[in-house]
Write an enzyme that holds these catalytic residues in place. Structure first.
Site, PDB file in Angstrom:
ATOM      1  N   HIS A 129       7.146  -1.867  22.995  1.00  0.00           N
ATOM      2  CA  HIS A 129       6.237  -1.564  24.007  1.00  0.00           C
ATOM      3  C   HIS A 129       6.913  -1.787  25.503  1.00  0.00           C
ATOM      4  CE1 HIS A 129       2.353  -1.027  25.745  1.00  0.00           C
ATOM      5  NE2 HIS A 129       2.609  -1.916  26.537  1.00  0.00           N
ATOM      6  N   SER A 140       9.335  -4.924  25.416  1.00  0.00           N
ATOM      7  CA  SER A 140       9.030  -5.983  24.320  1.00  0.00           C
ATOM      8  C   SER A 140       9.262  -5.424  23.168  1.00  0.00           C
ATOM      9  CB  SER A 140       7.632  -6.625  24.674  1.00  0.00           C
ATOM     10  OG  SER A 140       7.496  -7.105  26.093  1.00  0.00           O
ATOM     11  N   ILE A 184      -3.454   4.250  17.046  1.00  0.00           N
ATOM     12  CA  ILE A 184      -4.000   2.881  16.860  1.00  0.00           C
ATOM     13  C   ILE A 184      -4.182   2.919  15.478  1.00  0.00           C
ATOM     14  CG2 ILE A 184      -5.854   1.305  17.329  1.00  0.00           C
ATOM     15  CD1 ILE A 184      -5.938   2.754  20.272  1.00  0.00           C
ATOM     16  N   ASP A 230      -0.988  -4.185  20.719  1.00  0.00           N
ATOM     17  CA  ASP A 230       0.081  -4.603  21.525  1.00  0.00           C
ATOM     18  C   ASP A 230       0.063  -6.181  21.780  1.00  0.00           C
ATOM     19  OD1 ASP A 230       1.089  -1.952  21.802  1.00  0.00           O
ATOM     20  OD2 ASP A 230      -0.297  -1.607  23.634  1.00  0.00           O
ATOM     21  N   GLU A 234      15.244  -0.299  26.014  1.00  0.00           N
ATOM     22  CA  GLU A 234      14.924  -0.130  24.609  1.00  0.00           C
ATOM     23  C   GLU A 234      16.009   0.142  23.503  1.00  0.00           C
ATOM     24  OE1 GLU A 234      11.426   2.507  24.513  1.00  0.00           O
ATOM     25  OE2 GLU A 234      10.577   1.872  26.347  1.00  0.00           O
ATOM     26  N   ASN A 253       6.880  -3.279  16.577  1.00  0.00           N
ATOM     27  CA  ASN A 253       6.761  -2.220  17.515  1.00  0.00           C
ATOM     28  C   ASN A 253       7.477  -2.265  18.819  1.00  0.00           C
ATOM     29  OD1 ASN A 253       5.206   0.224  18.678  1.00  0.00           O
ATOM     30  ND2 ASN A 253       4.091  -1.447  20.136  1.00  0.00           N
TER      31      ASN A 253
HETATM   32  C1  GAR Z   1       9.046   4.399  24.471  1.00  0.00           C
HETATM   33  O1  GAR Z   1       9.180   4.349  25.680  1.00  0.00           O
HETATM   34  C2  GAR Z   1       8.209   3.313  23.694  1.00  0.00           C
HETATM   35  O2  GAR Z   1       8.483   2.158  24.383  1.00  0.00           O
HETATM   36  C3  GAR Z   1       6.855   3.884  23.965  1.00  0.00           C
HETATM   37  O3  GAR Z   1       6.831   5.384  23.876  1.00  0.00           O
HETATM   38  C4  GAR Z   1       8.092   5.546  24.160  1.00  0.00           C
HETATM   39  C5  GAR Z   1       8.942   6.530  23.021  1.00  0.00           C
HETATM   40  O4  GAR Z   1       9.857   7.227  23.291  1.00  0.00           O
HETATM   41  N1  GAR Z   1       5.653   3.214  23.441  1.00  0.00           N
HETATM   42  C6  GAR Z   1       4.539   3.033  23.713  1.00  0.00           C
HETATM   43  O5  GAR Z   1       4.273   3.345  24.738  1.00  0.00           O
HETATM   44  C7  GAR Z   1       3.722   2.319  22.697  1.00  0.00           C
HETATM   45  N2  GAR Z   1       2.483   1.959  23.152  1.00  0.00           N
HETATM   46  P1  GAR Z   1      10.815   7.868  22.239  1.00  0.00           P
HETATM   47  O6  GAR Z   1       9.888   8.825  21.332  1.00  0.00           O
HETATM   48  O7  GAR Z   1      11.872   8.656  22.771  1.00  0.00           O
HETATM   49  O8  GAR Z   1      11.493   6.677  21.441  1.00  0.00           O
END
Ligand code: GAR
Length: 210
Positions: free
Chosen positions: A109, A136, A92, A145, A174, A107
């Site tokens: 999420h 998102s 954060i 967020d 994503e 970001n």
């Molecule tokens: C992703 O799914 C992202 O959306 C989430 O963490 C993961 C990271 O994966 N982010 C959050 O939860 C933010 N609060 P990655 O390291 O394989 O990209």
């Protein structure tokens, strides 16, 4: 090409999607560095594999959020990027930090914001019995967020989903969505307005849908 610093904390699969996209000849942005708050994170290895400079600011080395953000800010100032992309960066950020990069930080999420801010989104979607989930991409503001959403992609929830199977399908989306939104930013198509996203100069009444 506009310069990008990606911040990650974990496996870095979104970082990988951005690296792969930015290697395409016409991609409008360039990743100039990857920063991480966890020394052993796989994201660092992905960056090294791609010959992208890395830096680590370990949150455990700092006594407060302010000191950690100060050290992170100092690294970012060295690179002075046009855009900061949070890709699974699980810290954060202080209001001062966010304000310093207002309109220049995105970001991703794993939920259809404003639903399910915070952690464990897949589990909470299943517990609520929702039929629709997703991802998102938003501008980062002081509200966790809570910044204006630029784009979303849906994922249908199946009756036999577990948090893991759901997370896997959300992550696929994503990896498609983030490089597209980052390219819009680099092309100057999206901006953070006073209360909303401006897309080609016009306020977005609803997030773009992939
Ligand atoms: C992703 O799914 C992202 O959306 C989430 O963490 C993961 C990271 O994966 N982010 C959050 O939860 C933010 N609060 P990655 O390291 O394989 O990209």
């Amino acid at each position: 090409r506009p310069s990008i610093v990606v911040l990650a904390s974990g496996s870095g699969s979104n970082l990988q999607a951005l690296i792969d996209a930015s290697r395409e000849r016409d991609y409008p942005g360039e990743i100039i560095a990857v920063g991480c708050n966890k020394p052993g994170a796989f994201a660092l290895e992905r960056a090294a594999q791609a010959n992208i400079p890395t830096f680590v600011v370990n949150h455990k080395d700092y006594g407060s959020r302010e000191e950690f953000d100060g050290a992170l800010m100092a690294e970012l100032r060295r690179y002075n990027p046009d855009l900061i992309v949070l890709a699974g960066f699980m810290r954060i950020l202080t209001d001062d930090f966010v304000q310093a990069f207002r309109g220049k930080m995105l970001n991703i999420h794993p939920s259809l914001l404003p639903a399910y801010t915070g952690l464990n989104t897949h589990q909470r979607v299943l517990e609520a019995g929702d039929k629709l989930h997703g991802v998102s991409v938003h501008f980062v503001t002081e509200e966790l967020d809570g910044g204006p959403v630029i784009a979303q992609a849906d994922v249908k929830v199946k009756p036999d989903d577990t948090p893991e199977t759901l997370a896997e399908r959300v992550q696929k989306k994503e990896h498609l969505l983030y490089p597209i939104v980052v390219s819009w930013f680099c092309e100057g198509r999206i901006q953070l307005g006073a209360h909303s996203v401006l897309f080609d100069g016009e306020p977005l009444s609803q997030p773009m849908r992939l």
